[in-house]
Scaffold this motif. Structure first.
Motif, PDB file in Angstrom:
ATOM      1  N   HIS A  55     -44.189  54.616   2.177  1.00 41.58           N
ATOM      2  CA  HIS A  55     -43.093  54.693   1.202  1.00 41.58           C
ATOM      3  C   HIS A  55     -43.317  55.708   0.084  1.00 41.58           C
ATOM      4  N   ASN A  74     -41.145  64.843   1.154  1.00 37.34           N
ATOM      5  CA  ASN A  74     -40.494  65.630   2.194  1.00 37.34           C
ATOM      6  C   ASN A  74     -41.505  66.541   2.895  1.00 37.34           C
ATOM      7  N   MET A  96     -41.547  62.066   6.793  1.00 37.79           N
ATOM      8  CA  MET A  96     -40.417  62.243   5.894  1.00 37.79           C
ATOM      9  C   MET A  96     -39.897  63.648   6.116  1.00 37.79           C
ATOM     10  N   ASN A 139     -36.215  65.988   5.480  1.00 44.06           N
ATOM     11  CA  ASN A 139     -34.879  66.026   4.864  1.00 44.06           C
ATOM     12  C   ASN A 139     -34.608  64.737   4.104  1.00 44.06           C
ATOM     13  N   ASN A 140     -35.656  64.236   3.439  1.00 48.66           N
ATOM     14  CA  ASN A 140     -35.599  63.029   2.617  1.00 48.66           C
ATOM     15  C   ASN A 140     -35.204  61.780   3.395  1.00 48.66           C
ATOM     16  N   SER A 141     -35.487  61.770   4.695  1.00 46.72           N
ATOM     17  CA  SER A 141     -35.267  60.597   5.537  1.00 46.72           C
ATOM     18  C   SER A 141     -36.586  60.204   6.185  1.00 46.72           C
ATOM     19  N   LEU A 142     -36.830  58.893   6.263  1.00 46.56           N
ATOM     20  CA  LEU A 142     -38.055  58.372   6.857  1.00 46.56           C
ATOM     21  C   LEU A 142     -37.827  58.082   8.336  1.00 46.56           C
ATOM     22  N   PHE A 143     -38.757  58.553   9.162  1.00 46.13           N
ATOM     23  CA  PHE A 143     -38.737  58.298  10.593  1.00 46.13           C
ATOM     24  C   PHE A 143     -40.108  57.764  10.998  1.00 46.13           C
ATOM     25  N   GLU A 153     -34.541  62.969  14.147  1.00 45.06           N
ATOM     26  CA  GLU A 153     -33.500  61.957  14.008  1.00 45.06           C
ATOM     27  C   GLU A 153     -33.441  60.994  15.190  1.00 45.06           C
ATOM     28  N   ARG A 192     -38.737  54.733  18.645  1.00 44.63           N
ATOM     29  CA  ARG A 192     -38.579  54.695  17.192  1.00 44.63           C
ATOM     30  C   ARG A 192     -38.738  53.272  16.671  1.00 44.63           C
TER      31      ARG A 192
END
Length: 119
Positions: free
Chosen positions: A13, A17, A34, A36-40, A80, A96
């Motif tokens: 957490h 980026n 992280m 594009n400011n998204s967590l995968f 994504e 995922r």
């Protein structure tokens, strides 16, 4: 149940980026990133030979930081969806996971984005 330690949860957490984190839970290998400011979060296994995509937290992106890249044979996956768009496992997907909280414990749960098996 795949329970995260507090350190693992905190590390995931606090990723910035274009940063990633390689970790194990119950002898299973995972990769959090992280982008594009998204967590995968994916199981850290390439569908080509079931080898780890990355052995450390510094080598999981391509040179443009737009794709996940396997360090062994260069297969590239979209962050994504985990879909292979280049390499020997073209069209296959990484498994995922998401983080959920159950009774004040943070756990990993697989999503419906299941790894396609080669035919």
């Amino acid at each position: 149940m795949l329970v995260l330690s507090n350190i693992q949860n905190d590390t995931i957490h606090t990723l910035k980026n274009e940063q990633s984190y390689v970790f194990d839970v119950n002898s299973q290998h995972f990769l959090a990133l992280m982008l594009n400011n998204s967590l995968f979060i994916y199981q850290n296994l390439c569908p080509h030979l079931n080898k780890r995509i990355a052995n450390d937290s510094f080598h999981c992106f391509d040179e443009t930081f737009s794709l996940i890249e396997c360090q062994f044979h260069g297969a590239q996956f979209t962050p994504e969806k985990g879909e292979c768009v280049s390499g020997p496992c073209l069209g296959e997907r990484l498994q995922r996971f998401i983080i959920t909280e159950v009774d004040n414990v943070f756990c990993l749960l697989p999503t419906s984005n299941e790894l396609k098996q080669r035919t």
